[in-house]
Write a protein that holds these residues in place. Structure first.
Motif, PDB file in Angstrom:
ATOM      1  N   TYR A  12       0.864  -1.181   0.000  1.00 59.78           N
ATOM      2  CA  TYR A  12       0.000   0.000   0.000  1.00 59.78           C
ATOM      3  C   TYR A  12       0.900   1.231   0.000  1.00 59.78           C
ATOM      4  CZ  TYR A  12      -3.473   3.491   0.970  1.00 59.78           C
ATOM      5  OH  TYR A  12      -4.267   4.619   0.871  1.00 59.78           O
ATOM      6  N   ASN A  13       0.871   1.950  -1.098  1.00 58.99           N
ATOM      7  CA  ASN A  13       1.713   3.140  -1.268  1.00 58.99           C
ATOM      8  C   ASN A  13       3.175   2.833  -0.933  1.00 58.99           C
ATOM      9  OD1 ASN A  13      -0.590   4.471  -2.032  1.00 58.99           O
ATOM     10  ND2 ASN A  13      -0.778   5.691  -0.179  1.00 58.99           N
ATOM     11  N   ALA A  14       3.708   1.834  -1.642  1.00 60.14           N
ATOM     12  CA  ALA A  14       5.061   1.325  -1.362  1.00 60.14           C
ATOM     13  C   ALA A  14       6.057   1.709  -2.449  1.00 60.14           C
ATOM     14  CB  ALA A  14       5.013  -0.196  -1.212  1.00 60.14           C
ATOM     15  N   GLU A  15       5.810   2.810  -3.169  1.00 60.76           N
ATOM     16  CA  GLU A  15       6.638   3.160  -4.320  1.00 60.76           C
ATOM     17  C   GLU A  15       8.107   3.393  -3.969  1.00 60.76           C
ATOM     18  OE1 GLU A  15       5.180   6.769  -6.078  1.00 60.76           O
ATOM     19  OE2 GLU A  15       5.785   8.030  -4.381  1.00 60.76           O
ATOM     20  N   LYS A  16       8.403   3.801  -2.747  1.00 59.56           N
ATOM     21  CA  LYS A  16       9.779   4.131  -2.378  1.00 59.56           C
ATOM     22  C   LYS A  16      10.686   2.910  -2.280  1.00 59.56           C
ATOM     23  CE  LYS A  16       8.678   8.397   0.124  1.00 59.56           C
ATOM     24  NZ  LYS A  16       8.742   9.100   1.453  1.00 59.56           N
ATOM     25  N   THR A  17      10.120   1.760  -1.945  1.00 56.81           N
ATOM     26  CA  THR A  17      10.966   0.580  -1.687  1.00 56.81           C
ATOM     27  C   THR A  17      10.604  -0.653  -2.518  1.00 56.81           C
ATOM     28  OG1 THR A  17       9.501  -0.079   0.136  1.00 56.81           O
ATOM     29  CG2 THR A  17      11.417   1.287   0.700  1.00 56.81           C
ATOM     30  N   LEU A  18       9.461  -0.641  -3.191  1.00 59.02           N
ATOM     31  CA  LEU A  18       8.965  -1.864  -3.834  1.00 59.02           C
ATOM     32  C   LEU A  18       9.882  -2.345  -4.955  1.00 59.02           C
ATOM     33  CD1 LEU A  18       6.805  -4.026  -4.060  1.00 59.02           C
ATOM     34  CD2 LEU A  18       5.508  -2.498  -5.562  1.00 59.02           C
ATOM     35  N   LYS A  19      10.420  -1.434  -5.746  1.00 57.70           N
ATOM     36  CA  LYS A  19      11.279  -1.858  -6.855  1.00 57.70           C
ATOM     37  C   LYS A  19      12.499  -2.619  -6.340  1.00 57.70           C
ATOM     38  CE  LYS A  19      11.494   0.565 -10.571  1.00 57.70           C
ATOM     39  NZ  LYS A  19      11.779   1.572 -11.639  1.00 57.70           N
ATOM     40  N   ARG A  20      13.086  -2.127  -5.258  1.00 62.63           N
ATOM     41  CA  ARG A  20      14.225  -2.820  -4.644  1.00 62.63           C
ATOM     42  C   ARG A  20      13.822  -4.227  -4.214  1.00 62.63           C
ATOM     43  NH1 ARG A  20      16.368  -0.422   0.972  1.00 62.63           N
ATOM     44  NH2 ARG A  20      14.302  -1.184   1.581  1.00 62.63           N
ATOM     45  N   CYS A  21      12.666  -4.344  -3.605  1.00 65.43           N
ATOM     46  CA  CYS A  21      12.161  -5.637  -3.149  1.00 65.43           C
ATOM     47  C   CYS A  21      11.950  -6.593  -4.321  1.00 65.43           C
ATOM     48  CB  CYS A  21      10.848  -5.427  -2.384  1.00 65.43           C
ATOM     49  SG  CYS A  21      10.067  -6.946  -1.813  1.00 65.43           S
ATOM     50  N   LEU A  22      11.270  -6.122  -5.358  1.00 62.20           N
ATOM     51  CA  LEU A  22      10.963  -6.985  -6.501  1.00 62.20           C
ATOM     52  C   LEU A  22      12.214  -7.374  -7.271  1.00 62.20           C
ATOM     53  CD1 LEU A  22       7.664  -5.348  -7.819  1.00 62.20           C
ATOM     54  CD2 LEU A  22       7.921  -7.435  -6.467  1.00 62.20           C
ATOM     55  N   ASN A  23      13.158  -6.458  -7.432  1.00 59.81           N
ATOM     56  CA  ASN A  23      14.419  -6.795  -8.106  1.00 59.81           C
ATOM     57  C   ASN A  23      15.133  -7.934  -7.395  1.00 59.81           C
ATOM     58  OD1 ASN A  23      14.768  -5.176 -10.441  1.00 59.81           O
ATOM     59  ND2 ASN A  23      15.191  -3.375  -9.180  1.00 59.81           N
ATOM     60  N   SER A  24      15.090  -7.929  -6.071  1.00 58.57           N
ATOM     61  CA  SER A  24      15.793  -8.962  -5.297  1.00 58.57           C
ATOM     62  C   SER A  24      15.172 -10.338  -5.489  1.00 58.57           C
ATOM     63  CB  SER A  24      15.804  -8.593  -3.813  1.00 58.57           C
ATOM     64  OG  SER A  24      14.539  -8.814  -3.196  1.00 58.57           O
ATOM     65  N   SER A  42      -3.417   1.179  -3.817  1.00 56.68           N
ATOM     66  CA  SER A  42      -2.438   2.247  -3.607  1.00 56.68           C
ATOM     67  C   SER A  42      -2.782   3.472  -4.451  1.00 56.68           C
ATOM     68  CB  SER A  42      -1.033   1.752  -3.980  1.00 56.68           C
ATOM     69  OG  SER A  42      -0.574   0.785  -3.067  1.00 56.68           O
ATOM     70  N   THR A  43      -2.443   4.644  -3.932  1.00 60.45           N
ATOM     71  CA  THR A  43      -2.715   5.905  -4.637  1.00 60.45           C
ATOM     72  C   THR A  43      -1.435   6.547  -5.171  1.00 60.45           C
ATOM     73  OG1 THR A  43      -2.621   7.110  -2.531  1.00 60.45           O
ATOM     74  CG2 THR A  43      -4.784   6.350  -3.283  1.00 60.45           C
ATOM     75  N   ASP A  44      -0.286   5.895  -4.964  1.00 67.57           N
ATOM     76  CA  ASP A  44       0.977   6.406  -5.513  1.00 67.57           C
ATOM     77  C   ASP A  44       1.362   5.570  -6.738  1.00 67.57           C
ATOM     78  OD1 ASP A  44       1.776   4.018  -4.407  1.00 67.57           O
ATOM     79  OD2 ASP A  44       3.339   4.872  -3.121  1.00 67.57           O
ATOM     80  N   ARG A  45       2.636   5.418  -6.999  1.00 69.32           N
ATOM     81  CA  ARG A  45       3.099   4.697  -8.197  1.00 69.32           C
ATOM     82  C   ARG A  45       3.304   3.199  -7.946  1.00 69.32           C
ATOM     83  NH1 ARG A  45       7.529   5.049  -9.991  1.00 69.32           N
ATOM     84  NH2 ARG A  45       7.024   4.499 -12.160  1.00 69.32           N
ATOM     85  N   THR A  46       2.811   2.679  -6.864  1.00 76.87           N
ATOM     86  CA  THR A  46       3.017   1.259  -6.550  1.00 76.87           C
ATOM     87  C   THR A  46       2.590   0.347  -7.698  1.00 76.87           C
ATOM     88  OG1 THR A  46       2.840   1.542  -4.145  1.00 76.87           O
ATOM     89  CG2 THR A  46       2.316  -0.630  -5.020  1.00 76.87           C
ATOM     90  N   MET A  47       1.395   0.543  -8.209  1.00 75.63           N
ATOM     91  CA  MET A  47       0.901  -0.359  -9.261  1.00 75.63           C
ATOM     92  C   MET A  47       1.629  -0.149 -10.579  1.00 75.63           C
ATOM     93  SD  MET A  47      -0.996  -2.479  -7.877  1.00 75.63           S
ATOM     94  CE  MET A  47      -1.464  -3.317  -9.398  1.00 75.63           C
ATOM     95  N   ASP A  48       2.158   1.025 -10.834  1.00 81.63           N
ATOM     96  CA  ASP A  48       2.996   1.231 -12.025  1.00 81.63           C
ATOM     97  C   ASP A  48       4.248   0.378 -11.924  1.00 81.63           C
ATOM     98  OD1 ASP A  48       1.244   3.128 -13.083  1.00 81.63           O
ATOM     99  OD2 ASP A  48       2.248   4.793 -12.061  1.00 81.63           O
ATOM    100  N   VAL A  50       4.519  -2.374 -10.116  1.00 80.62           N
ATOM    101  CA  VAL A  50       4.071  -3.767 -10.238  1.00 80.62           C
ATOM    102  C   VAL A  50       3.927  -4.150 -11.709  1.00 80.62           C
ATOM    103  CG1 VAL A  50       2.136  -5.343  -9.828  1.00 80.62           C
ATOM    104  CG2 VAL A  50       2.940  -3.843  -7.989  1.00 80.62           C
ATOM    105  N   ARG A  51       3.367  -3.257 -12.507  1.00 82.09           N
ATOM    106  CA  ARG A  51       3.182  -3.556 -13.930  1.00 82.09           C
ATOM    107  C   ARG A  51       4.517  -3.686 -14.661  1.00 82.09           C
ATOM    108  NH1 ARG A  51      -1.829  -0.788 -13.040  1.00 82.09           N
ATOM    109  NH2 ARG A  51      -0.821   1.260 -12.975  1.00 82.09           N
ATOM    110  N   GLU A  52       5.541  -2.988 -14.202  1.00 84.34           N
ATOM    111  CA  GLU A  52       6.878  -3.127 -14.796  1.00 84.34           C
ATOM    112  C   GLU A  52       7.409  -4.550 -14.636  1.00 84.34           C
ATOM    113  OE1 GLU A  52       9.734  -0.267 -13.414  1.00 84.34           O
ATOM    114  OE2 GLU A  52       8.278   1.374 -13.470  1.00 84.34           O
ATOM    115  N   PHE A  53       7.008  -5.207 -13.549  1.00 83.55           N
ATOM    116  CA  PHE A  53       7.497  -6.550 -13.238  1.00 83.55           C
ATOM    117  C   PHE A  53       6.443  -7.625 -13.535  1.00 83.55           C
ATOM    118  CE2 PHE A  53      10.192  -3.803 -10.752  1.00 83.55           C
ATOM    119  CZ  PHE A  53      11.427  -4.446 -10.701  1.00 83.55           C
ATOM    120  N   ALA A  54       5.383  -7.257 -14.257  1.00 81.80           N
ATOM    121  CA  ALA A  54       4.217  -8.139 -14.410  1.00 81.80           C
ATOM    122  C   ALA A  54       4.568  -9.521 -14.957  1.00 81.80           C
ATOM    123  CB  ALA A  54       3.171  -7.472 -15.305  1.00 81.80           C
ATOM    124  N   GLU A  55       5.543  -9.599 -15.848  1.00 82.23           N
ATOM    125  CA  GLU A  55       5.906 -10.891 -16.439  1.00 82.23           C
ATOM    126  C   GLU A  55       6.473 -11.862 -15.407  1.00 82.23           C
ATOM    127  OE1 GLU A  55       8.449 -10.511 -19.775  1.00 82.23           O
ATOM    128  OE2 GLU A  55       6.981  -9.443 -21.024  1.00 82.23           O
TER     129      GLU A  55
END
Length: 246
Positions: A12-24, A42-48, A50-55
């Motif tokens: 929920y509104n995890a845009e600051k750290t989610l990319k680091r988490c998903l890359n790992s 989420s109301t920030d870029r969280t789902m954007d 997520v869509r980058e990593f959708a595959e």
């Protein structure tokens, strides 16, 4: 295809750290690993992100929920893995972490095992290493404190069939409450597998109070001892705050 390990991430509104988490995770992902993102609208870029990593993500859900444990319960229902892991969006897997788990699962007979715990490296908001956290599961110690590293723990799926879901009336310590429901049959990996960011709500007065209520609910320790640990925790919290200020 049924997986061996499912990693559930509630966001929920995890845009600051989610990319680091998903890359790992993506860098270590194999066919036997399932990744689920359960987002709370989420109301920030969280789902954007997520869509980058959708595959590389097996399940994506974004809908209103009642907090992290509600999201985890949804993830449990959708997961197919024999073992389930709950990773925070502000945490991440250490390099080689999944190989640690794969090798352990291959080398050991795990019939009747409820959880497999490992260690975590605690980091601050800037990513600076603080210390290693995570003791082996010990029922006497566990009744007093949540001493295991829950973020690096594999839960046998059968445990949820036996004990049910997380109690969402607890907003901070429902994982602790869940694991207090029985004496667990546990194994331990003395290796850090995740980096966990300190400073979450479990380390606040609210977290201390809810942990106190969980222990009251289960009568896990004498009430006087529970009160003592609560007061000790509150004093420790304010001493740490004063140290930071000074």
């Amino acid at each position: 295809m049924k997986k061996i390990i499912s990693i559930i991430i509630a966001t929920y509104n995890a845009e600051k750290t989610l990319k680091r988490c998903l890359n790992s995770i993506v860098s270590q992902k194999k066919d036997q690993l399932e990744l689920l993102i359960i987002d709370g609208c989420s109301t920030d870029r969280t789902m954007d992100i997520v869509r980058e990593f959708a595959e590389s993500i097996d399940v994506i859900v974004s809908e209103v929920d009642k907090g992290i444990y509600d999201a985890w319960n949804k993830g449990i229902r959708l997961a197919t893995g024999e073992w389930i892991m709950f990773l925070g969006a502000d945490d991440y897997l250490l390099e080689g972490a999944m190989n640690v788990y794969w090798n352990y699962l291959k080398k050991h007979t795990l019939d009747g095992i409820d959880i497999i715990t490992a260690q975590s490296k605690l980091i601050d908001a800037k990513g600076k290493y603080k210390r290693v956290f995570g003791n082996p599961y010990n029922i006497k110690e566990f009744r007093c404190y949540m001493k295991i590293s829950h973020g690096s723990t594999l839960h046998n799926r059968k445990l949820f069939d036996e004990l049910g879901n997380f109690d969402i009336s607890f907003k901070i310590c429902a994982d602790y409450e869940f694991l207090l429901r029985k004496k667990l049959n546990a194994r331990y990996i003395e290796t850090p597998t995740i980096a966990m960011q300190v400073g979450g709500v479990s380390n606040t007065i609210r977290g201390l109070w809810e942990s106190f209520k969980v222990k009251c609910y289960h009568k896990s320790i004498p009430h006087s001892l529970n009160v003592y640990y609560l007061i000790k925790g509150i004093i420790g919290y304010y001493m740490r705050k004063m140290k930071v200020i000074n």
